[in-house]
Motif scaffolding. Structure first.
Motif, PDB file in Angstrom:
ATOM      1  N   TRP A  90       0.861  -1.179   0.000  1.00 29.88           N
ATOM      2  CA  TRP A  90       0.000   0.000   0.000  1.00 29.88           C
ATOM      3  C   TRP A  90       0.899   1.231   0.000  1.00 29.88           C
ATOM      4  O   TRP A  90       2.086   1.137   0.322  1.00 29.88           O
ATOM      5  CB  TRP A  90      -0.948  -0.001   1.194  1.00 29.88           C
ATOM      6  CG  TRP A  90      -0.292   0.182   2.547  1.00 29.88           C
ATOM      7  CD1 TRP A  90      -0.055   1.359   3.202  1.00 29.88           C
ATOM      8  CD2 TRP A  90       0.196  -0.854   3.407  1.00 29.88           C
ATOM      9  NE1 TRP A  90       0.549   1.129   4.412  1.00 29.88           N
ATOM     10  CE2 TRP A  90       0.712  -0.231   4.567  1.00 29.88           C
ATOM     11  CE3 TRP A  90       0.243  -2.253   3.318  1.00 29.88           C
ATOM     12  CZ2 TRP A  90       1.282  -0.937   5.615  1.00 29.88           C
ATOM     13  CZ3 TRP A  90       0.813  -2.961   4.364  1.00 29.88           C
ATOM     14  CH2 TRP A  90       1.313  -2.311   5.496  1.00 29.88           C
ATOM     15  N   ARG A  91       0.353   2.366  -0.386  1.00 30.42           N
ATOM     16  CA  ARG A  91       1.158   3.581  -0.408  1.00 30.42           C
ATOM     17  C   ARG A  91       1.448   4.008   1.023  1.00 30.42           C
ATOM     18  O   ARG A  91       0.566   4.379   1.764  1.00 30.42           O
ATOM     19  CB  ARG A  91       0.434   4.703  -1.164  1.00 30.42           C
ATOM     20  CG  ARG A  91       1.251   5.990  -1.226  1.00 30.42           C
ATOM     21  CD  ARG A  91       0.571   7.072  -2.045  1.00 30.42           C
ATOM     22  NE  ARG A  91       0.603   6.771  -3.460  1.00 30.42           N
ATOM     23  CZ  ARG A  91       1.658   6.983  -4.249  1.00 30.42           C
ATOM     24  NH1 ARG A  91       2.771   7.473  -3.737  1.00 30.42           N
ATOM     25  NH2 ARG A  91       1.601   6.691  -5.520  1.00 30.42           N
ATOM     26  N   ARG A  92       2.708   3.975   1.400  1.00 27.69           N
ATOM     27  CA  ARG A  92       3.103   4.235   2.774  1.00 27.69           C
ATOM     28  C   ARG A  92       3.568   5.676   3.015  1.00 27.69           C
ATOM     29  O   ARG A  92       3.924   6.025   4.144  1.00 27.69           O
ATOM     30  CB  ARG A  92       4.221   3.279   3.197  1.00 27.69           C
ATOM     31  CG  ARG A  92       3.797   1.812   3.171  1.00 27.69           C
ATOM     32  CD  ARG A  92       4.996   0.899   3.388  1.00 27.69           C
ATOM     33  NE  ARG A  92       4.622  -0.514   3.248  1.00 27.69           N
ATOM     34  CZ  ARG A  92       4.394  -1.331   4.268  1.00 27.69           C
ATOM     35  NH1 ARG A  92       4.476  -0.879   5.509  1.00 27.69           N
ATOM     36  NH2 ARG A  92       4.082  -2.595   4.060  1.00 27.69           N
ATOM     37  N   ALA A  93       3.591   6.472   1.979  1.00 25.87           N
ATOM     38  CA  ALA A  93       4.064   7.847   2.115  1.00 25.87           C
ATOM     39  C   ALA A  93       3.354   8.721   1.081  1.00 25.87           C
ATOM     40  O   ALA A  93       2.806   8.215   0.087  1.00 25.87           O
ATOM     41  CB  ALA A  93       5.576   7.913   1.915  1.00 25.87           C
ATOM     42  N   PRO A  94       3.334  10.037   1.306  1.00 28.36           N
ATOM     43  CA  PRO A  94       2.675  10.933   0.341  1.00 28.36           C
ATOM     44  C   PRO A  94       3.301  10.832  -1.046  1.00 28.36           C
ATOM     45  O   PRO A  94       4.489  10.523  -1.198  1.00 28.36           O
ATOM     46  CB  PRO A  94       2.900  12.324   0.943  1.00 28.36           C
ATOM     47  CG  PRO A  94       3.130  12.081   2.403  1.00 28.36           C
ATOM     48  CD  PRO A  94       3.840  10.762   2.481  1.00 28.36           C
ATOM     49  N   ALA A  95       2.491  11.081  -2.060  1.00 30.33           N
ATOM     50  CA  ALA A  95       2.998  11.165  -3.427  1.00 30.33           C
ATOM     51  C   ALA A  95       3.810  12.440  -3.580  1.00 30.33           C
ATOM     52  O   ALA A  95       3.767  13.344  -2.732  1.00 30.33           O
ATOM     53  CB  ALA A  95       1.827  11.149  -4.407  1.00 30.33           C
ATOM     54  N   ALA A  96       4.561  12.528  -4.648  1.00 26.73           N
ATOM     55  CA  ALA A  96       5.368  13.720  -4.905  1.00 26.73           C
ATOM     56  C   ALA A  96       4.471  14.955  -4.920  1.00 26.73           C
ATOM     57  O   ALA A  96       3.447  14.988  -5.607  1.00 26.73           O
ATOM     58  CB  ALA A  96       6.091  13.581  -6.243  1.00 26.73           C
ATOM     59  N   GLY A  97       4.841  15.935  -4.123  1.00 26.09           N
ATOM     60  CA  GLY A  97       4.069  17.174  -4.057  1.00 26.09           C
ATOM     61  C   GLY A  97       2.877  17.138  -3.131  1.00 26.09           C
ATOM     62  O   GLY A  97       2.203  18.150  -2.947  1.00 26.09           O
ATOM     63  N   GLN A  98       2.580  15.995  -2.541  1.00 26.62           N
ATOM     64  CA  GLN A  98       1.438  15.861  -1.633  1.00 26.62           C
ATOM     65  C   GLN A  98       1.893  16.080  -0.186  1.00 26.62           C
ATOM     66  O   GLN A  98       2.894  15.520   0.248  1.00 26.62           O
ATOM     67  CB  GLN A  98       0.811  14.468  -1.765  1.00 26.62           C
ATOM     68  CG  GLN A  98      -0.472  14.268  -0.974  1.00 26.62           C
ATOM     69  CD  GLN A  98      -1.024  12.850  -1.126  1.00 26.62           C
ATOM     70  OE1 GLN A  98      -0.272  11.879  -1.219  1.00 26.62           O
ATOM     71  NE2 GLN A  98      -2.342  12.731  -1.172  1.00 26.62           N
ATOM     72  N   THR A  99       1.169  16.889   0.544  1.00 29.96           N
ATOM     73  CA  THR A  99       1.518  17.116   1.945  1.00 29.96           C
ATOM     74  C   THR A  99       1.114  15.910   2.792  1.00 29.96           C
ATOM     75  O   THR A  99       0.201  15.154   2.409  1.00 29.96           O
ATOM     76  CB  THR A  99       0.812  18.360   2.503  1.00 29.96           C
ATOM     77  OG1 THR A  99      -0.601  18.115   2.530  1.00 29.96           O
ATOM     78  CG2 THR A  99       1.115  19.599   1.671  1.00 29.96           C
ATOM     79  N   PRO A 100       1.761  15.726   3.950  1.00 21.94           N
ATOM     80  CA  PRO A 100       1.321  14.639   4.841  1.00 21.94           C
ATOM     81  C   PRO A 100      -0.149  14.764   5.225  1.00 21.94           C
ATOM     82  O   PRO A 100      -0.848  13.754   5.351  1.00 21.94           O
ATOM     83  CB  PRO A 100       2.243  14.794   6.059  1.00 21.94           C
ATOM     84  CG  PRO A 100       3.473  15.452   5.533  1.00 21.94           C
ATOM     85  CD  PRO A 100       2.979  16.388   4.459  1.00 21.94           C
ATOM     86  N   GLN A 101      -0.629  16.024   5.407  1.00 19.12           N
ATOM     87  CA  GLN A 101      -2.026  16.216   5.789  1.00 19.12           C
ATOM     88  C   GLN A 101      -2.975  15.765   4.682  1.00 19.12           C
ATOM     89  O   GLN A 101      -4.000  15.143   4.947  1.00 19.12           O
ATOM     90  CB  GLN A 101      -2.283  17.672   6.157  1.00 19.12           C
ATOM     91  CG  GLN A 101      -1.663  18.093   7.485  1.00 19.12           C
ATOM     92  CD  GLN A 101      -0.261  18.640   7.313  1.00 19.12           C
ATOM     93  OE1 GLN A 101       0.582  18.031   6.661  1.00 19.12           O
ATOM     94  NE2 GLN A 101       0.002  19.801   7.896  1.00 19.12           N
ATOM     95  N   ALA A 102      -2.639  16.081   3.427  1.00 19.69           N
ATOM     96  CA  ALA A 102      -3.480  15.651   2.313  1.00 19.69           C
ATOM     97  C   ALA A 102      -3.448  14.132   2.167  1.00 19.69           C
ATOM     98  O   ALA A 102      -4.473  13.497   1.881  1.00 19.69           O
ATOM     99  CB  ALA A 102      -3.020  16.318   1.020  1.00 19.69           C
ATOM    100  N   TYR A 103      -2.279  13.567   2.375  1.00 17.24           N
ATOM    101  CA  TYR A 103      -2.137  12.104   2.345  1.00 17.24           C
ATOM    102  C   TYR A 103      -3.007  11.462   3.415  1.00 17.24           C
ATOM    103  O   TYR A 103      -3.690  10.453   3.174  1.00 17.24           O
ATOM    104  CB  TYR A 103      -0.664  11.769   2.550  1.00 17.24           C
ATOM    105  CG  TYR A 103      -0.341  10.326   2.788  1.00 17.24           C
ATOM    106  CD1 TYR A 103      -0.322   9.396   1.747  1.00 17.24           C
ATOM    107  CD2 TYR A 103      -0.002   9.875   4.074  1.00 17.24           C
ATOM    108  CE1 TYR A 103       0.003   8.065   1.963  1.00 17.24           C
ATOM    109  CE2 TYR A 103       0.330   8.547   4.297  1.00 17.24           C
ATOM    110  CZ  TYR A 103       0.329   7.651   3.251  1.00 17.24           C
ATOM    111  OH  TYR A 103       0.646   6.334   3.473  1.00 17.24           O
TER     112      TYR A 103
END
Length: 257
Positions: A71-84
């Motif tokens: 599963w995606r374990r970290a934000p995508a490029a340019g995505q903030t942790p909050q948005a993630y």
């Protein structure tokens, strides 16, 4: 011991929404590299990322019917942790809302294999880490509803102490019985070289089976956060053997790390 709950499953999703908003709002107010004192070695950004990852892992359990491998374990490029975090919890919430809490679902606890398990688990995952981020931001943590705190005590004692330690093969060094009392409820725990067990899940204190080495008591929120290592020893009242309580607390730190 059957899984117990003090918070109505129907209200858990609303409580989850509330806790996510508090967590995101607090994280937005401080730099992501802010140190989190209640999670040694972690920053605010890492705590937020962790919760977003747990939400995606939970969705994987529900969709795949078993522990997910990827599963995606970290934000995508340019995505903030909050948005993630928001995206992960939103997707999980939609999945949970589409199924009744009593419907069968894959979980990591044999006692509760329902969608309700994940409602409860994610509510407490977010609540505890919301408190972490609020501690890092400086102000006193926002209140926790009593029914959520009591439910969190039940989860900490039954799921983490009573189940997780057995799965880990972790035992105590001496036999000790510790009762946890709050809001008119009692949980009786035993730990020792043979393992950790919750032998009584509820009931008023003082019954004939309540032969214990110590009793931990206090306001529901304080007991909840103490069990999770987010409050110090002075936040609860200990009556009896301090070493028995110290063993219980240390075992919980291993179970919940």
């Amino acid at each position: 011991m059957r899984a117990g709950t003090r918070t109505d499953h129907g209200r858990m999703l609303d409580a989850l929404d509330h806790e996510v908003e508090l967590l995101v709002r607090t994280a937005d107010a401080v730099p992501p590299e802010t140190v989190v004192p209640t999670c040694p070695g972690w920053t605010v950004g890492e705590v937020v990322r962790h919760v977003g990852s747990v939400a995606r892992a939970a969705s994987g359990w529900l969709r795949e019917g078993q522990a997910p491998r990827h599963w995606r374990r970290a934000p995508a490029a340019g995505q903030t942790p909050q948005a993630y975090l928001r995206d992960g919890v939103s997707a999980l919430r939609d999945l949970l809302a589409a199924h009744g809490p009593a419907e069968p679902a894959a979980t990591w606890w044999d006692t509760d294999r329902t969608f309700g398990f994940w409602r409860r688990r994610m509510l407490h995952e977010v609540t505890v880490h919301r408190v972490d981020v609020e501690h890092a931001a400086g102000p006193a943590p926002s209140p926790i509803a009593d029914e959520v705190a009591v439910d969190g005590v039940d989860e900490a004692v039954n799921l983490w102490f009573g189940h997780r330690l057995r799965r880990m093969g972790v035992t105590g060094t001496r036999p000790a019985a510790v009762a946890v009392d709050t809001a008119g409820h009692r949980w009786l725990t035993h730990a020792g070289p043979d393992g950790a067990v919750v032998v009584r899940g509820d009931g008023a204190p003082g019954g004939p089976d309540d032969r214990v080495d110590a009793v931990v008591s206090g306001a529901a929120t304080r007991v909840y956060l103490w069990l999770w290592g987010r409050e110090g020893p002075g936040s609860v009242t200990v009556d009896g053997d301090d070493d028995a309580v110290a063993q219980m607390w240390a075992l919980l730190r291993l179970a919940t790390r």
